[in-house]
Design an enzyme around this catalytic site. Structure first.
Site, mmCIF file in Angstrom:
data_model
loop_
_atom_site.group_PDB
_atom_site.id
_atom_site.type_symbol
_atom_site.label_atom_id
_atom_site.label_comp_id
_atom_site.label_asym_id
_atom_site.label_seq_id
_atom_site.Cartn_x
_atom_site.Cartn_y
_atom_site.Cartn_z
ATOM 1 N N HIS A 114 42.869 50.059 29.702
ATOM 2 C CA HIS A 114 41.972 49.129 30.409
ATOM 3 C C HIS A 114 42.488 48.863 31.824
ATOM 4 O O HIS A 114 41.705 48.861 32.787
ATOM 5 C CB HIS A 114 41.902 47.779 29.672
ATOM 6 C CG HIS A 114 41.258 47.840 28.338
ATOM 7 N ND1 HIS A 114 41.872 47.356 27.205
ATOM 8 C CD2 HIS A 114 40.056 48.300 27.942
ATOM 9 C CE1 HIS A 114 41.062 47.523 26.168
ATOM 10 N NE2 HIS A 114 39.956 48.103 26.588
ATOM 11 N N LYS A 152 31.492 40.364 15.895
ATOM 12 C CA LYS A 152 32.831 40.877 15.608
ATOM 13 C C LYS A 152 33.778 39.721 15.314
ATOM 14 O O LYS A 152 33.556 38.598 15.738
ATOM 15 C CB LYS A 152 33.379 41.669 16.800
ATOM 16 C CG LYS A 152 32.689 42.989 17.029
ATOM 17 C CD LYS A 152 33.389 43.739 18.137
ATOM 18 C CE LYS A 152 32.767 45.093 18.378
ATOM 19 N NZ LYS A 152 33.481 45.831 19.422
ATOM 20 N N ARG A 200 37.042 58.038 27.427
ATOM 21 C CA ARG A 200 38.234 58.728 26.930
ATOM 22 C C ARG A 200 37.902 60.122 26.426
ATOM 23 O O ARG A 200 38.689 61.037 26.560
ATOM 24 C CB ARG A 200 38.873 57.945 25.780
ATOM 25 C CG ARG A 200 39.476 56.627 26.201
ATOM 26 C CD ARG A 200 39.854 55.827 24.996
ATOM 27 N NE ARG A 200 38.615 55.534 24.254
ATOM 28 C CZ ARG A 200 38.529 54.744 23.208
ATOM 29 N NH1 ARG A 200 39.605 54.176 22.727
ATOM 30 N NH2 ARG A 200 37.387 54.511 22.614
ATOM 31 N N SER A 250 42.172 49.607 21.820
ATOM 32 C CA SER A 250 42.605 48.298 21.317
ATOM 33 C C SER A 250 42.707 48.307 19.791
ATOM 34 O O SER A 250 43.586 47.676 19.221
ATOM 35 C CB SER A 250 41.629 47.205 21.756
ATOM 36 O OG SER A 250 41.662 47.035 23.143
#
Length: 167
Positions: free
Chosen positions: A17, A41, A90, A128
């Site tokens: 990040h 979440k 990514r 994460s």
């Protein structure tokens, strides 16, 4: 003035990040890091804790502002008077999801553009979720997150009864 938003959960913020944040703030006049408070979440850290961690690890970046938000990204972008969203990629799987989100956001708000930055190769595997999983099993996360975040993870895991075997 070009203001952009880099939205995410940042639960917790990783070196990946920070790579995107540091590179983005060189491109725009102001970068708003939007910390999503997603009720769907169950984050490890509260939105306030995530904002505080991000403020600490970006304090040397003068054109970066950390702001919590909830709801639709397009509404947050309007509120921030920003018309550029920055997203890190990514892998190709990230691209498929991010392209769909970008196109949806553009359909809802035609003036909102998305700029994709590929993650630096040394962080292309990092997430994460992986960091949380390593921390949950008492693993050493120091190579994945800044020291302030490592300490916060260690403290959070202590409250959950996880012993860190790398101390």
């Amino acid at each position: 003035m070009l203001r952009a938003i880099y939205p995410g959960s940042f639960d917790p913020v990783t070196y990946g990040h920070l790579d995107i944040i540091r590179r983005s703030c060189k491109i725009v006049d102001e970068l708003v890091v939007g910390v999503l408070n997603n009720n769907a979440k169950m984050p490890l850290f509260s939105v306030e804790e995530r904002v505080k961690m991000l403020q600490e690890v970006t304090k040397d970046l003068k054109n970066v502002k950390i702001v919590p938000f909830h709801g639709l990204l397009i509404d947050f972008a309007r509120e921030m008077d920003a018309y550029v969203v920055i997203r890190g990629l990514r892998a190709i799987t990230d691209f498929e999801y991010e392209l769909q989100m970008s196109q949806t956001n553009h359909k809802l708000e035609p003036d909102l553009e998305t700029m994709f930055l590929t993650t630096s190769i040394e962080y292309s595997y990092l997430s994460s979720t992986t960091v949380r999983e390593i921390a949950t099993y008492g693993g050493d996360v120091s190579q994945f997150v800044p020291e302030e975040v490592r300490i916060a993870l260690k403290e959070k895991m202590k409250t959950k009864g996880v012993y860190n075997k790398y101390e």
